[in-house]
Design a protein around this motif. Structure first.
Motif, PDB file in Angstrom:
ATOM      1  N   SER A   1       0.832  -1.197   0.000  1.00 44.44           N
ATOM      2  CA  SER A   1       0.000   0.000   0.000  1.00 44.44           C
ATOM      3  C   SER A   1       0.868   1.249   0.000  1.00 44.44           C
ATOM      4  CB  SER A   1      -0.905   0.027   1.238  1.00 44.44           C
ATOM      5  OG  SER A   1      -1.913  -0.944   1.157  1.00 44.44           O
ATOM      6  N   ASP A   2       0.391   2.273  -0.670  1.00 45.66           N
ATOM      7  CA  ASP A   2       1.015   3.596  -0.632  1.00 45.66           C
ATOM      8  C   ASP A   2       0.248   4.417   0.407  1.00 45.66           C
ATOM      9  OD1 ASP A   2       1.799   6.245  -1.008  1.00 45.66           O
ATOM     10  OD2 ASP A   2       1.906   6.064  -3.186  1.00 45.66           O
ATOM     11  N   PRO A   3       0.910   4.933   1.447  1.00 46.22           N
ATOM     12  CA  PRO A   3       0.202   5.717   2.467  1.00 46.22           C
ATOM     13  C   PRO A   3      -0.631   6.855   1.889  1.00 46.22           C
ATOM     14  CG  PRO A   3       2.414   5.242   3.207  1.00 46.22           C
ATOM     15  CD  PRO A   3       2.332   4.764   1.786  1.00 46.22           C
ATOM     16  N   ASN A   4      -0.210   7.397   0.741  1.00 48.43           N
ATOM     17  CA  ASN A   4      -0.971   8.480   0.114  1.00 48.43           C
ATOM     18  C   ASN A   4      -2.335   8.028  -0.385  1.00 48.43           C
ATOM     19  OD1 ASN A   4       0.593  10.966   0.178  1.00 48.43           O
ATOM     20  ND2 ASN A   4       2.106   9.854  -1.043  1.00 48.43           N
ATOM     21  N   ASP A   5      -2.476   6.711  -0.588  1.00 49.67           N
ATOM     22  CA  ASP A   5      -3.757   6.170  -1.066  1.00 49.67           C
ATOM     23  C   ASP A   5      -4.707   5.811   0.076  1.00 49.67           C
ATOM     24  OD1 ASP A   5      -2.934   6.295  -3.738  1.00 49.67           O
ATOM     25  OD2 ASP A   5      -2.012   4.294  -3.636  1.00 49.67           O
ATOM     26  N   ILE A   6      -4.176   5.684   1.294  1.00 52.22           N
ATOM     27  CA  ILE A   6      -4.958   5.151   2.413  1.00 52.22           C
ATOM     28  C   ILE A   6      -5.857   6.230   3.010  1.00 52.22           C
ATOM     29  CG2 ILE A   6      -4.832   4.128   4.717  1.00 52.22           C
ATOM     30  CD1 ILE A   6      -2.090   2.953   3.890  1.00 52.22           C
ATOM     31  N   PHE A   7      -7.119   5.871   3.214  1.00 55.33           N
ATOM     32  CA  PHE A   7      -8.051   6.699   3.976  1.00 55.33           C
ATOM     33  C   PHE A   7      -8.071   6.171   5.410  1.00 55.33           C
ATOM     34  CE2 PHE A   7      -9.203   7.664  -0.266  1.00 55.33           C
ATOM     35  CZ  PHE A   7      -9.844   8.893  -0.250  1.00 55.33           C
ATOM     36  N   ALA A   8      -8.123   7.079   6.371  1.00 55.20           N
ATOM     37  CA  ALA A   8      -8.110   6.676   7.769  1.00 55.20           C
ATOM     38  C   ALA A   8      -9.100   7.505   8.563  1.00 55.20           C
ATOM     39  CB  ALA A   8      -6.710   6.826   8.362  1.00 55.20           C
ATOM     40  N   ALA A   9      -9.555   6.955   9.674  1.00 55.50           N
ATOM     41  CA  ALA A   9     -10.490   7.666  10.549  1.00 55.50           C
ATOM     42  C   ALA A   9     -10.129   7.410  12.004  1.00 55.50           C
ATOM     43  CB  ALA A   9     -11.928   7.226  10.281  1.00 55.50           C
ATOM     44  N   ILE A  10     -10.208   8.466  12.793  1.00 50.96           N
ATOM     45  CA  ILE A  10     -10.057   8.409  14.250  1.00 50.96           C
ATOM     46  C   ILE A  10     -11.457   8.501  14.821  1.00 50.96           C
ATOM     47  CG2 ILE A  10      -9.129   9.586  16.273  1.00 50.96           C
ATOM     48  CD1 ILE A  10      -6.890  10.675  14.378  1.00 50.96           C
ATOM     49  N   GLY A  11     -11.942   7.431  15.432  1.00 46.41           N
ATOM     50  CA  GLY A  11     -13.344   7.332  15.797  1.00 46.41           C
ATOM     51  C   GLY A  11     -13.685   7.826  17.190  1.00 46.41           C
ATOM     52  N   PRO A  12     -14.993   7.810  17.540  1.00 40.73           N
ATOM     53  CA  PRO A  12     -15.465   8.286  18.839  1.00 40.73           C
ATOM     54  C   PRO A  12     -14.734   7.634  20.004  1.00 40.73           C
ATOM     55  CG  PRO A  12     -17.316   7.945  17.375  1.00 40.73           C
ATOM     56  CD  PRO A  12     -16.105   7.397  16.669  1.00 40.73           C
ATOM     57  N   SER A  13     -14.307   8.451  20.923  1.00 39.43           N
ATOM     58  CA  SER A  13     -13.499   8.013  22.062  1.00 39.43           C
ATOM     59  C   SER A  13     -13.443   9.171  23.051  1.00 39.43           C
ATOM     60  CB  SER A  13     -12.095   7.608  21.582  1.00 39.43           C
ATOM     61  OG  SER A  13     -11.616   8.492  20.573  1.00 39.43           O
ATOM     62  N   ILE A  14     -12.679   9.034  24.091  1.00 38.53           N
ATOM     63  CA  ILE A  14     -12.680  10.039  25.148  1.00 38.53           C
ATOM     64  C   ILE A  14     -11.892  11.284  24.719  1.00 38.53           C
ATOM     65  CG2 ILE A  14     -10.642   9.136  26.352  1.00 38.53           C
ATOM     66  CD1 ILE A  14     -12.278   9.636  28.995  1.00 38.53           C
ATOM     67  N   CYS A  15     -12.437  12.470  24.989  1.00 38.08           N
ATOM     68  CA  CYS A  15     -11.791  13.721  24.593  1.00 38.08           C
ATOM     69  C   CYS A  15     -10.813  14.190  25.679  1.00 38.08           C
ATOM     70  CB  CYS A  15     -12.825  14.799  24.307  1.00 38.08           C
ATOM     71  SG  CYS A  15     -13.678  15.440  25.776  1.00 38.08           S
ATOM     72  N   ARG A  16     -10.014  15.182  25.356  1.00 37.76           N
ATOM     73  CA  ARG A  16      -9.002  15.655  26.301  1.00 37.76           C
ATOM     74  C   ARG A  16      -9.623  16.195  27.583  1.00 37.76           C
ATOM     75  NH1 ARG A  16      -4.258  20.062  25.058  1.00 37.76           N
ATOM     76  NH2 ARG A  16      -5.966  21.563  25.092  1.00 37.76           N
ATOM     77  N   GLU A  17     -10.742  16.912  27.473  1.00 38.11           N
ATOM     78  CA  GLU A  17     -11.370  17.494  28.654  1.00 38.11           C
ATOM     79  C   GLU A  17     -11.821  16.426  29.644  1.00 38.11           C
ATOM     80  OE1 GLU A  17     -11.795  18.538  25.545  1.00 38.11           O
ATOM     81  OE2 GLU A  17     -10.691  20.409  25.871  1.00 38.11           O
ATOM     82  N   CYS A  18     -12.115  15.234  29.151  1.00 39.27           N
ATOM     83  CA  CYS A  18     -12.591  14.143  30.012  1.00 39.27           C
ATOM     84  C   CYS A  18     -11.480  13.187  30.437  1.00 39.27           C
ATOM     85  CB  CYS A  18     -13.673  13.335  29.294  1.00 39.27           C
ATOM     86  SG  CYS A  18     -15.218  14.222  29.026  1.00 39.27           S
ATOM     87  N   TYR A  19     -10.316  13.269  29.781  1.00 42.14           N
ATOM     88  CA  TYR A  19      -9.308  12.231  29.980  1.00 42.14           C
ATOM     89  C   TYR A  19      -8.157  12.746  30.843  1.00 42.14           C
ATOM     90  CZ  TYR A  19      -6.518   8.084  28.925  1.00 42.14           C
ATOM     91  OH  TYR A  19      -5.789   6.925  29.016  1.00 42.14           O
TER      92      TYR A  19
END
Length: 275
Positions: free
Chosen positions: A171-189
């Motif tokens: 795989s070429d990293p330029n081709d990869i789609f990525a997502a950071i999903g729902p999780s704890i935010c900084r204010e809560c962590y």
């Protein structure tokens, strides 16, 4: 049914869908690629009590029949069947397992990431505050899902996932789609100083200043979203291919399971990505 999430920054990367009374979340840029994926809420299932209602864990004390039915409903909504699932048994490591159709119905042990280029497989990872990471290479047709708690984040599991996609599938990293999903935010962590030290030792100071806030008395607020964003960009993911959630699990305890908000009395959410 209408879901009103309290959002951290209104960046519109996270979308809500409801199919036959079952809500799930998707990610804007990844959705445009056409890959089937989703992230559950705690609504739309049949579980009761602290597991109410869309609990997707078989290991927290819920009834087997209820969890099976929850998966059936989620599968109909997103587009997978029970016999297409491959599960991760997360241990807060940076190990990633290549899976095939022979692994469908199995729990992969000793790892925190799943990857495949075979169609008819749905990768399933579990959450209740930790960070879900989703990956799709539409050129090589490869999917991956990784679980990134603070230990996985220190270990840069996101970058290791991209590197494994390069190594195994070219795989070429330029081709990869990525997502950071729902999780704890900084204010809560809030974290303790011993954890903060591990981040300070691992990452450049200019990164550290972006994701860590010192509160005093040995307490810090950690932004796992920003940390994983920096890791994925460093791995070669194009910013135009990266979705970053604006939904915190801990800020939305009536809609999402959160370990911190519930003090451990909870079910599990799940992330899904399928070829």
């Amino acid at each position: 049914m209408e879901l009103n999430f309290k959002k951290a920054n209104q960046n519109h990367s996270t979308n809500v869908h409801i199919v036959d009374g079952v809500p799930f979340l998707t990610f804007t840029k990844m959705e445009k690629t056409g890959v089937k994926h989703g992230f559950s809420t705690r609504l739309g299932g049949v579980s009761e009590g602290i597991f109410s209602s869309m609990n997707l864990s078989y290991h927290r004390g819920d009834r087997l029949e209820a969890v099976d039915e929850n998966y059936r409903r989620m599968g109909r909504a997103i587009g997978f069947t029970l016999d297409q699932r491959v599960f991760s048994n997360q241990i807060h490591s940076t190990e990633i397992k290549i899976v095939s159709k022979e692994d469908c119905g199995k729990i992969m042990t000793g790892m925190d990431g799943l990857m495949t280029d075979e169609s008819g497989i749905c990768l399933v990872t579990s959450y209740a505050d930790c960070v879900p990471l989703f990956f799709y290479d539409p050129v090589k047709r490869v999917i991956a899902a990784s679980h990134s708690g603070w230990k996985g984040t220190v270990g840069r599991i996101g970058k290791k996932t991209v590197e494994k996609m390069q190594e195994v599938y070219d795989s070429d990293p330029n081709d990869i789609f990525a997502a950071i999903g729902p999780s704890i935010c900084r204010e809560c962590y809030e974290i303790s100083e011993d954890v903060a030290i591990k981040f300070r030792e691992e990452f450049p100071n200019d990164w550290y200043q972006q994701f860590m806030k010192e509160k005093g008395n040995g307490k810090y607020q950690l932004d796992l979203w920003k940390t994983n964003e920096l890791i994925l960009l460093d791995a070669g993911i194009n910013s135009d291919h990266l979705d970053i959630t604006d939904v915190c699990t801990c800020c939305n305890p009536s809609l999402l399971f959160s370990h911190r908000a519930s003090r451990g009395k909870r079910g599990n959410l799940a992330g899904f990505i399928c070829l």
